[in-house]
Design a protein around this motif. Sequence first.
Motif, PDB file in Angstrom:
ATOM      1  N   PRO A  56      64.395  30.707  53.082  1.00 41.54           N
ATOM      2  CA  PRO A  56      63.511  30.768  54.256  1.00 41.54           C
ATOM      3  C   PRO A  56      64.034  31.663  55.381  1.00 41.54           C
ATOM      4  CG  PRO A  56      63.644  28.532  53.440  1.00 41.54           C
ATOM      5  CD  PRO A  56      64.683  29.302  52.691  1.00 41.54           C
ATOM      6  N   PRO A  57      65.304  31.506  55.831  1.00 37.22           N
ATOM      7  CA  PRO A  57      65.765  32.409  56.902  1.00 37.22           C
ATOM      8  C   PRO A  57      65.842  33.863  56.459  1.00 37.22           C
ATOM      9  CG  PRO A  57      67.586  31.041  56.113  1.00 37.22           C
ATOM     10  CD  PRO A  57      66.332  30.484  55.529  1.00 37.22           C
ATOM     11  N   ALA A  58      66.243  34.114  55.219  1.00 39.52           N
ATOM     12  CA  ALA A  58      66.304  35.491  54.725  1.00 39.52           C
ATOM     13  C   ALA A  58      64.913  36.103  54.675  1.00 39.52           C
ATOM     14  CB  ALA A  58      66.959  35.533  53.353  1.00 39.52           C
ATOM     15  N   LEU A  59      63.931  35.322  54.262  1.00 39.02           N
ATOM     16  CA  LEU A  59      62.542  35.786  54.218  1.00 39.02           C
ATOM     17  C   LEU A  59      62.044  36.143  55.608  1.00 39.02           C
ATOM     18  CD1 LEU A  59      59.859  36.166  52.669  1.00 39.02           C
ATOM     19  CD2 LEU A  59      59.439  33.713  52.980  1.00 39.02           C
ATOM     20  N   TRP A  60      62.320  35.278  56.580  1.00 37.07           N
ATOM     21  CA  TRP A  60      61.855  35.539  57.943  1.00 37.07           C
ATOM     22  C   TRP A  60      62.570  36.749  58.559  1.00 37.07           C
ATOM     23  CZ3 TRP A  60      64.315  35.476  62.731  1.00 37.07           C
ATOM     24  CH2 TRP A  60      63.469  35.585  63.833  1.00 37.07           C
ATOM     25  N   LEU A  61      63.874  36.841  58.368  1.00 37.96           N
ATOM     26  CA  LEU A  61      64.618  37.970  58.918  1.00 37.96           C
ATOM     27  C   LEU A  61      64.146  39.293  58.316  1.00 37.96           C
ATOM     28  CD1 LEU A  61      68.240  36.501  58.989  1.00 37.96           C
ATOM     29  CD2 LEU A  61      66.858  37.131  60.977  1.00 37.96           C
ATOM     30  N   ALA A  62      63.904  39.289  57.012  1.00 30.46           N
ATOM     31  CA  ALA A  62      63.444  40.517  56.360  1.00 30.46           C
ATOM     32  C   ALA A  62      62.032  40.877  56.812  1.00 30.46           C
ATOM     33  CB  ALA A  62      63.492  40.355  54.845  1.00 30.46           C
ATOM     34  N   ARG A  66      64.886  42.123  60.902  1.00 31.90           N
ATOM     35  CA  ARG A  66      66.097  41.798  61.645  1.00 31.90           C
ATOM     36  C   ARG A  66      67.168  41.368  60.651  1.00 31.90           C
ATOM     37  NH1 ARG A  66      63.450  37.770  66.234  1.00 31.90           N
ATOM     38  NH2 ARG A  66      61.999  39.290  67.156  1.00 31.90           N
ATOM     39  N   GLY A  67      68.411  41.391  61.097  1.00 33.05           N
ATOM     40  CA  GLY A  67      69.499  40.838  60.301  1.00 33.05           C
ATOM     41  C   GLY A  67      70.037  41.735  59.212  1.00 33.05           C
ATOM     42  N   ALA A  68      69.806  43.057  59.290  1.00 27.00           N
ATOM     43  CA  ALA A  68      70.353  43.953  58.262  1.00 27.00           C
ATOM     44  C   ALA A  68      71.876  43.891  58.240  1.00 27.00           C
ATOM     45  CB  ALA A  68      69.881  45.376  58.509  1.00 27.00           C
ATOM     46  N   ASN A 121      69.643  39.166  48.113  1.00 28.21           N
ATOM     47  CA  ASN A 121      68.547  39.581  47.241  1.00 28.21           C
ATOM     48  C   ASN A 121      67.187  39.236  47.830  1.00 28.21           C
ATOM     49  OD1 ASN A 121      70.650  40.217  45.291  1.00 28.21           O
ATOM     50  ND2 ASN A 121      69.023  40.135  43.775  1.00 28.21           N
ATOM     51  N   THR A 122      67.100  38.098  48.522  1.00 26.39           N
ATOM     52  CA  THR A 122      65.843  37.780  49.202  1.00 26.39           C
ATOM     53  C   THR A 122      65.553  38.805  50.289  1.00 26.39           C
ATOM     54  OG1 THR A 122      66.167  35.411  48.782  1.00 26.39           O
ATOM     55  CG2 THR A 122      64.609  36.020  50.505  1.00 26.39           C
ATOM     56  N   TYR A 123      66.559  39.118  51.056  1.00 31.93           N
ATOM     57  CA  TYR A 123      66.383  40.098  52.134  1.00 31.93           C
ATOM     58  C   TYR A 123      66.008  41.463  51.554  1.00 31.93           C
ATOM     59  CZ  TYR A 123      67.217  42.575  56.512  1.00 31.93           C
ATOM     60  OH  TYR A 123      67.053  43.340  57.650  1.00 31.93           O
ATOM     61  N   ALA A 124      66.761  41.912  50.553  1.00 42.08           N
ATOM     62  CA  ALA A 124      66.503  43.224  49.970  1.00 42.08           C
ATOM     63  C   ALA A 124      65.133  43.276  49.305  1.00 42.08           C
ATOM     64  CB  ALA A 124      67.596  43.567  48.958  1.00 42.08           C
ATOM     65  N   GLY A 125      64.746  42.190  48.636  1.00 42.28           N
ATOM     66  CA  GLY A 125      63.455  42.170  47.963  1.00 42.28           C
ATOM     67  C   GLY A 125      62.294  42.270  48.925  1.00 42.28           C
ATOM     68  N   VAL A 126      62.362  41.547  50.032  1.00 40.30           N
ATOM     69  CA  VAL A 126      61.275  41.577  51.017  1.00 40.30           C
ATOM     70  C   VAL A 126      61.230  42.918  51.734  1.00 40.30           C
ATOM     71  CG1 VAL A 126      60.403  40.525  53.141  1.00 40.30           C
ATOM     72  CG2 VAL A 126      61.297  39.077  51.307  1.00 40.30           C
ATOM     73  N   VAL A 127      62.377  43.453  52.096  1.00 40.57           N
ATOM     74  CA  VAL A 127      62.417  44.736  52.787  1.00 40.57           C
ATOM     75  C   VAL A 127      61.847  45.859  51.919  1.00 40.57           C
ATOM     76  CG1 VAL A 127      63.998  46.516  53.669  1.00 40.57           C
ATOM     77  CG2 VAL A 127      64.310  44.137  54.330  1.00 40.57           C
ATOM     78  N   SER A 128      62.011  45.727  50.587  1.00 38.78           N
ATOM     79  CA  SER A 128      61.550  46.781  49.686  1.00 38.78           C
ATOM     80  C   SER A 128      60.059  46.696  49.367  1.00 38.78           C
ATOM     81  CB  SER A 128      62.347  46.731  48.379  1.00 38.78           C
ATOM     82  OG  SER A 128      62.070  45.539  47.673  1.00 38.78           O
ATOM     83  N   VAL A 129      59.377  45.655  49.863  1.00 42.87           N
ATOM     84  CA  VAL A 129      57.938  45.529  49.617  1.00 42.87           C
ATOM     85  C   VAL A 129      57.203  46.708  50.248  1.00 42.87           C
ATOM     86  CG1 VAL A 129      55.886  44.156  50.152  1.00 42.87           C
ATOM     87  CG2 VAL A 129      57.977  43.030  49.378  1.00 42.87           C
TER      88      VAL A 129
END
Length: 246
Positions: A56-62, A66-68, A121-129
């Motif tokens: 959840p936090p990684a999803l929201w940050l991405a 924020r949070g790179a 991976n959650t952060y990277a996956g969402v950012v790459s959408v």
Amino acid sequence: MGAEGAGVSIFSEAWDWLGQPNRWSWTDPAGIPYRTVEHLSFSALSLVVAAALTVPPALWLAHSRRGAFLSSTVVNLGRAIPSFGLIILFWFLASRWELNTDFWPLLVALVALALPPLFTNTYAGVVSVDADAVDAARGTGYTEAQIMFRIELPLALPVILAGARVAFLQLVATVAIGAIVNDGGGLGRYIVDGFAQGRAGYGEILAGGVAVIVLALLCEGLFALVIRWAVPRGLALRNARQPQVL
């Protein structure tokens, strides 16, 4: 006895150990099925707890871009901190606080071990959408929460599951180490008990080590099937061409 004879003897001892009456019991702690269930239970519970704390936090940050820096810091810390050191640290703290040292030290250490690959991976996956897909959803009136859960999360699922796969295999390997500091440790219990017996325990060490390897390979194959089933083929091919952070 020569080296060849010693090797044959160890394999024979391992075979004899596997043939003991209680070795295949589901209820006796000496049984391989009992220890396998214990091993998988610790691994699965740790993965679920880590995912609940991290995704959840990684999803929201991405989503909010924020949070790179935090993402890169987390993965670097995860690679730097030894898992055995975490287990010893949490065992010591649980002992001081009079908590159950057979459960909490290993669980907390495993959760901490699973956090980095899940977060990154959650952060990277969402950012790459694809930004066009997000803009289109926003233009049709989707709320930010709907964009996250209906657009970004499904599209990032292959990358997230890849992180979960890496994390779970790390957990399966690390649970065995936990047998050093508590009565659990799943299949690793056999390795530790074998070392405690000296030369007489070599067969048990060999059998326990093979059991851990086989379990890890089976989990790898099972996770691959889960990913194949959960992710549409077109989406999997699309994400396979994108870099993933593990």
